[in-house]
Design a protein around this motif. Structure first.
Motif, short mmCIF file in Angstrom:
data_model
loop_
_atom_site.label_atom_id
_atom_site.label_comp_id
_atom_site.label_asym_id
_atom_site.label_seq_id
_atom_site.Cartn_x
_atom_site.Cartn_y
_atom_site.Cartn_z
N ASP A 199 1.89 -37.16 -4.71
CA ASP A 199 3.29 -37.54 -4.50
C ASP A 199 3.97 -37.76 -5.84
OD1 ASP A 199 2.74 -37.68 -1.74
OD2 ASP A 199 2.18 -39.78 -1.89
N VAL A 200 5.23 -37.40 -5.90
CA VAL A 200 6.06 -37.71 -7.07
C VAL A 200 7.43 -38.17 -6.57
CG1 VAL A 200 4.94 -36.05 -8.63
CG2 VAL A 200 6.96 -35.37 -7.35
N GLN A 201 8.09 -38.95 -7.38
CA GLN A 201 9.47 -39.31 -7.11
C GLN A 201 10.33 -38.67 -8.19
OE1 GLN A 201 10.50 -43.47 -6.97
NE2 GLN A 201 12.54 -43.03 -6.19
N VAL A 202 11.43 -38.06 -7.79
CA VAL A 202 12.33 -37.42 -8.74
C VAL A 202 13.04 -38.50 -9.54
CG1 VAL A 202 14.35 -35.93 -9.01
CG2 VAL A 202 12.63 -35.40 -7.25
N MET A 203 12.91 -38.41 -10.87
CA MET A 203 13.50 -39.38 -11.78
C MET A 203 14.72 -38.77 -12.48
SD MET A 203 11.45 -41.73 -11.23
CE MET A 203 10.34 -42.85 -11.98
N GLY A 230 24.13 -32.95 -12.31
CA GLY A 230 24.53 -33.02 -10.90
C GLY A 230 23.50 -33.72 -10.02
N GLY A 231 22.42 -34.22 -10.65
CA GLY A 231 21.39 -34.91 -9.88
C GLY A 231 20.43 -33.98 -9.16
N VAL A 232 20.44 -32.69 -9.51
CA VAL A 232 19.55 -31.70 -8.91
C VAL A 232 18.37 -31.47 -9.84
CG1 VAL A 232 19.38 -29.29 -8.14
CG2 VAL A 232 21.46 -30.60 -7.69
N VAL A 233 17.18 -31.34 -9.27
CA VAL A 233 15.98 -31.15 -10.08
C VAL A 233 16.08 -29.86 -10.89
CG1 VAL A 233 13.48 -30.78 -10.02
CG2 VAL A 233 14.52 -32.50 -8.53
N SER A 234 15.81 -29.98 -12.18
CA SER A 234 15.80 -28.85 -13.10
C SER A 234 14.55 -28.00 -12.85
CB SER A 234 15.79 -29.38 -14.53
OG SER A 234 15.51 -28.36 -15.44
N ARG A 244 6.31 -29.34 -14.28
CA ARG A 244 5.60 -30.60 -14.54
C ARG A 244 4.93 -31.11 -13.28
NH1 ARG A 244 6.74 -35.80 -14.13
NH2 ARG A 244 8.93 -35.46 -13.65
N PHE A 245 5.63 -31.03 -12.13
CA PHE A 245 5.04 -31.46 -10.87
C PHE A 245 3.78 -30.64 -10.56
CE2 PHE A 245 9.63 -32.36 -9.20
CZ PHE A 245 9.73 -33.47 -10.02
N ILE A 246 3.87 -29.34 -10.80
CA ILE A 246 2.75 -28.44 -10.54
C ILE A 246 1.60 -28.72 -11.51
CG2 ILE A 246 2.05 -26.01 -10.60
CD1 ILE A 246 5.00 -25.50 -9.51
N GLU A 247 1.94 -29.03 -12.75
CA GLU A 247 0.91 -29.35 -13.75
C GLU A 247 0.11 -30.59 -13.32
OE1 GLU A 247 -1.15 -28.91 -17.43
OE2 GLU A 247 0.40 -27.60 -16.60
N ILE A 248 0.79 -31.58 -12.79
CA ILE A 248 0.11 -32.78 -12.29
C ILE A 248 -0.85 -32.39 -11.17
CG2 ILE A 248 0.43 -34.95 -11.03
CD1 ILE A 248 3.17 -35.17 -12.59
N ALA A 249 -0.35 -31.62 -10.22
CA ALA A 249 -1.18 -31.20 -9.08
C ALA A 249 -2.35 -30.34 -9.54
CB ALA A 249 -0.33 -30.44 -8.06
N LYS A 287 16.56 -33.54 -5.15
CA LYS A 287 17.59 -34.32 -5.84
C LYS A 287 17.04 -35.65 -6.32
CE LYS A 287 21.21 -32.01 -3.42
NZ LYS A 287 22.12 -31.96 -2.34
N LEU A 288 17.82 -36.26 -7.19
CA LEU A 288 17.47 -37.56 -7.76
C LEU A 288 17.05 -38.53 -6.67
CD1 LEU A 288 17.39 -39.40 -10.27
CD2 LEU A 288 19.76 -39.98 -9.78
#
Length: 156
Positions: free
Chosen positions: A8-12, A19-23, A29-34, A70-71
């Protein structure tokens, strides 16, 4: 069955644009963690990789962005060993937002095991072949249960 992970991750703030949308870079980075968690399940713990100087190196990344995260969103990243070859392997990842059961992104990566500092390409561990066969069998079972076309359940 092939090892699977779920994290699990939370968008920071630092994951998003103005605009608060994930880049798009944040998804990597999320995939690297997984992928790091998956490597441990495959028998490649971080400390041991560093000691042996043997590392999985990304050769190719494919991402299909389905919906925007989103954020503040809490996301789940699932990962598994998708396919093996002699010296390369594919990992697949699915990013979802469980709050509304939305598929955010599908990803797959082609990797190779490299011995450093020589950069020598290594053969995959022999036991990974059993994971590959197990994943293929499980994939076929899912397709027959759901009537999904080949590739429909796994990342394309």
């Amino acid at each position: 069955m092939a090892p699977r992970i779920r994290t699990d991750v939370q968008v920071m703030f630092f994951d998003t644009d103005c605009g608060g949308v994930v880049s798009n870079i944040a998804y990597l980075r999320f995939i690297e963690i997984a992928r790091t968690h998956l490597a441990e399940k495959l028998g490649l713990p971080l400390v041991e990789m560093a000691q042996k100087e043997t590392y999985p190196v990304v050769v190719r990344t494919e991402i299909d962005y389905r919906r925007a995260a989103k954020l503040g969103d809490r996301l789940v990243i699932e990962g598994w060993l998708h396919r093996t070859e002699r010296a390369r392997f594919w990992c697949a990842f699915r990013i979802t937002r469980p709050q509304d059961n939305t598929l955010i992104a599908d990803c797959r990566q082609l990797l190779a095991l490299i011995e450093m500092p020589t950069g020598k390409l290594l053969r995959l561990p022999e036991h990974w072949k059993t994971y590959d066969k197990a994943e293929s069998n499980e994939h076929s079972k899912r397709e027959s249960r759901t009537g999904t076309a080949p590739g429909g359940q796994c990342v394309q």
